[in-house]
Design a protein around this motif. Structure first.
Motif, short mmCIF file in Angstrom:
data_model
loop_
_atom_site.label_atom_id
_atom_site.label_comp_id
_atom_site.label_asym_id
_atom_site.label_seq_id
_atom_site.Cartn_x
_atom_site.Cartn_y
_atom_site.Cartn_z
N LEU A 170 0.85 -1.05 -0.03
CA LEU A 170 0.00 -0.03 0.02
C LEU A 170 0.78 1.36 -0.04
O LEU A 170 0.42 2.32 -0.80
N ILE A 171 2.13 1.31 0.77
CA ILE A 171 2.71 2.35 0.72
C ILE A 171 3.61 2.71 -0.40
O ILE A 171 3.74 3.69 -0.98
N ASP A 172 3.97 1.42 -1.01
CA ASP A 172 4.55 1.58 -2.40
C ASP A 172 3.68 2.20 -3.61
O ASP A 172 3.83 2.97 -4.42
N SER A 173 2.27 1.73 -3.36
CA SER A 173 1.13 2.34 -4.42
C SER A 173 1.10 3.86 -4.41
O SER A 173 0.65 4.26 -5.12
N PHE A 174 1.63 4.57 -3.34
CA PHE A 174 1.30 5.81 -3.23
C PHE A 174 2.03 6.59 -4.35
O PHE A 174 1.69 7.87 -4.65
N ALA A 175 3.00 6.10 -4.68
CA ALA A 175 4.12 6.75 -5.51
C ALA A 175 3.14 6.99 -6.89
O ALA A 175 3.29 7.89 -7.73
N LEU B 167 -0.14 4.85 7.28
CA LEU B 167 0.63 3.54 6.73
C LEU B 167 1.82 3.34 7.36
O LEU B 167 2.41 2.23 7.92
N LEU B 168 2.71 4.62 7.09
CA LEU B 168 4.23 4.45 7.54
C LEU B 168 4.44 4.23 8.75
O LEU B 168 5.19 3.44 9.31
N GLU C 140 5.87 1.04 10.86
CA GLU C 140 6.97 1.27 11.97
C GLU C 140 6.63 0.42 13.05
O GLU C 140 7.56 -0.21 13.69
N GLU C 141 5.51 0.24 13.55
CA GLU C 141 5.02 -0.06 14.87
C GLU C 141 5.07 -1.81 14.51
O GLU C 141 5.36 -2.52 15.55
N ILE C 142 4.66 -2.17 13.43
CA ILE C 142 4.61 -3.76 13.11
C ILE C 142 5.92 -4.09 13.30
O ILE C 142 6.37 -5.47 13.45
#
Length: 463
Positions: free
Chosen positions: A209-214, A405-406, A410-412
């Motif tokens: 999901l984080i990568d999809s933000f780009a 999400l970031l 980080e917590e995960i």
């Protein structure tokens, strides 16, 4: 934050038109409209009508008829806001619109604030927060891709994926919290092997999901493309050819464009914002120098740079051009660069073949005749990975979601490290709670008045 007052606003765009829609929402919305509505059928009252029905009649102020209208009735909880909602379709005169709105303001309604109808839908559980934000994205979507992403998010695609992860993590969190109550017995309710698998799976999904933000960010906001080069190489002609309109002034005089000219177009469902810039050269002209400075600023801001040269110059001055190309590449090493030889209509076929063999990845076109424009558009869309879009995968477009999400990842990662070193349950529980908190921020289980104010302030008044 839930108010019991009745709000009113124009739901359609302001200005004159064929029709306009005025929306009311609140406990007394139907009765307030009923007091100023005369149906064409005698003794027909809105309060006694079924939900999702439409009624023809007149809006009246005392005995003065303001307009003949259609009134749509939506009774709670089966409405957009979850409250009683009435939509009045009137004629699109600005005078009529204001007269009807003023009538209801005088009769105890309040003017809706920006996004208040959608805010009430969220507070009444009709939408979660990410779906509510998608409503604004849907309204502002101006190309196929941004529309598709907003529709998927509004239908709950993104929030359901997050909610599923949050639920699974919460189940394990409950078991670990339960272990703390039996700390003296040294029992283990949460299977550490299964928990590790879950954490790895959550980590994988979050990274995707984080990568999809780009991709999502450029789809939502459009891709800025700077067209740069020396004076009189056809930058403005190229812009006009791409847009298929005479947007920029074209002349044989070098340095015609002294400021940047911008316009947008959708190519393959993706929004592109093209920026025609001043020609780069040594000059003593103060105004032209400012334009050239702006050119480099726009290159910094652009996500793709089109570097334009005259095809003839590649034949006569290839060494210098190669140096110019290297300079640009070194200055913007991470930026996609499309090198174009323009005015190929002035060269012979044998010269074009020589250019292709000598210069790798050189794009040949004639902005004047349009030859090569379609191939350039295909090249531009190739910079955007729309595979995820075609496969209906969730794509993140919202900066707030990206940030949450970031933080969740980080917590995960802390939880994952804790599992690997055998960290005690009470310490792991802290990191799990934080991850759950950031998941909740996305869907709205966890909100603040300031957060909601910032989000809904960007909506239009009638939504």
């Amino acid at each position: 934050m839930i108010n019991n007052d009745t709000i009113v606003a124009l739901a359609t765009a302001s200005g004159s038109g064929a029709i306009a829609v005025i929306r009311l929402s609140g406990k007394d919305a139907i009765s307030k409209v009923d007091a100023n509505f005369k149906s064409v059928k005698p003794s027909k009252y809105l309060v006694s009508q079924k939900s999702h029905t439409i009624h023809l009649g007149h809006v009246v102020d005392d005995k003065r008829v303001l307009d003949e209208v259609l009134v749509s009735v939506f009774k709670n909880p089966n409405s957009y806001t979850g409250e009683n909602v009435v939509e009045i379709s009137c004629h699109g005169s600005q005078y009529i619109q204001q007269e009807i709105i003023q009538l209801f303001l005088q009769n105890g309604c309040r003017m809706a604030t920006a996004g208040e109808f959608t805010l009430r839908a969220f507070l009444n559980g009709k939408l979660d927060l990410s779906q509510a934000e998608a409503v604004a994205d849907l309204i502002s979507s101006d190309n196929e891709a941004s529309h598709q992403i907003a529709m998927q998010q509004m239908r709950g695609g993104f929030s359901s994926e997050i909610a599923k992860l949050r639920e699974e993590l919460m189940n394990f969190a409950s078991l670990i919290e339960l272990e703390l109550d039996f700390a003296e017995e040294d029992v283990e309710f949460a299977n550490r092997s299964q928990f590790k698998d879950l954490v790895n799976r959550i980590s994988f999904v979050l990274k995707r999901l984080i990568d999809s933000f780009a991709v999502g960010n450029v789809i939502k906001n459009g891709i800025p493309v700077a067209i740069v080069g020396e004076p009189n190489v056809g930058k403005s002609t190229l812009l006009n050819a791409i847009l298929n309109e005479e947007r920029a002034i074209v002349s044989d005089i070098a340095g015609t464009t002294r400021d940047t000219i911008e316009d947008e177009i959708s190519i393959g469902g993706i929004g592109f914002r093209f920026i025609d810039t001043a020609g780069i050269r040594e000059t003593k002209d103060v105004v032209e120098s400012i334009g050239i400075k702006k050119t480099f600023e726009k290159m910094d801001q652009a996500q793709v740079v089109i570097l334009l040269f005259s095809a003839e110059k590649f034949m006569t001055d290839s060494k210098r051009l190669k140096l110019e190309i290297e300079k640009i590449k070194n200055r913007f090493p991470q930026k996609p660069l499309i090198i174009i030889a323009n005015k190929i209509d002035t060269l012979q076929e044998v010269d074009l073949n020589n250019l292709k063999s000598e210069f790798e990845n050189l794009h040949l076109l004639s902005a004047k005749t349009g030859d090569g424009i379609d191939a350039l558009k295909e090249k531009l869309t190739g910079f955007v990975n729309t595979g995820a879009l075609r496969n209906n995968q969730t794509i993140v477009t919202n900066t707030r979601h990206y940030d949450s999400l970031l933080r969740a990842l980080e917590e995960i990662n802390k939880v994952k490290s804790g599992l690997e070193i055998g960290l005690s349950g009470d310490l792991m529980a802290i990191d799990i709670r934080q991850a759950l908190y950031h998941f909740g921020e996305i869907t709205g289980e966890i909100t603040t008045d300031d957060l909601l104010g910032n989000i809904f302030a960007n909506f239009c008044i009638g939504k």
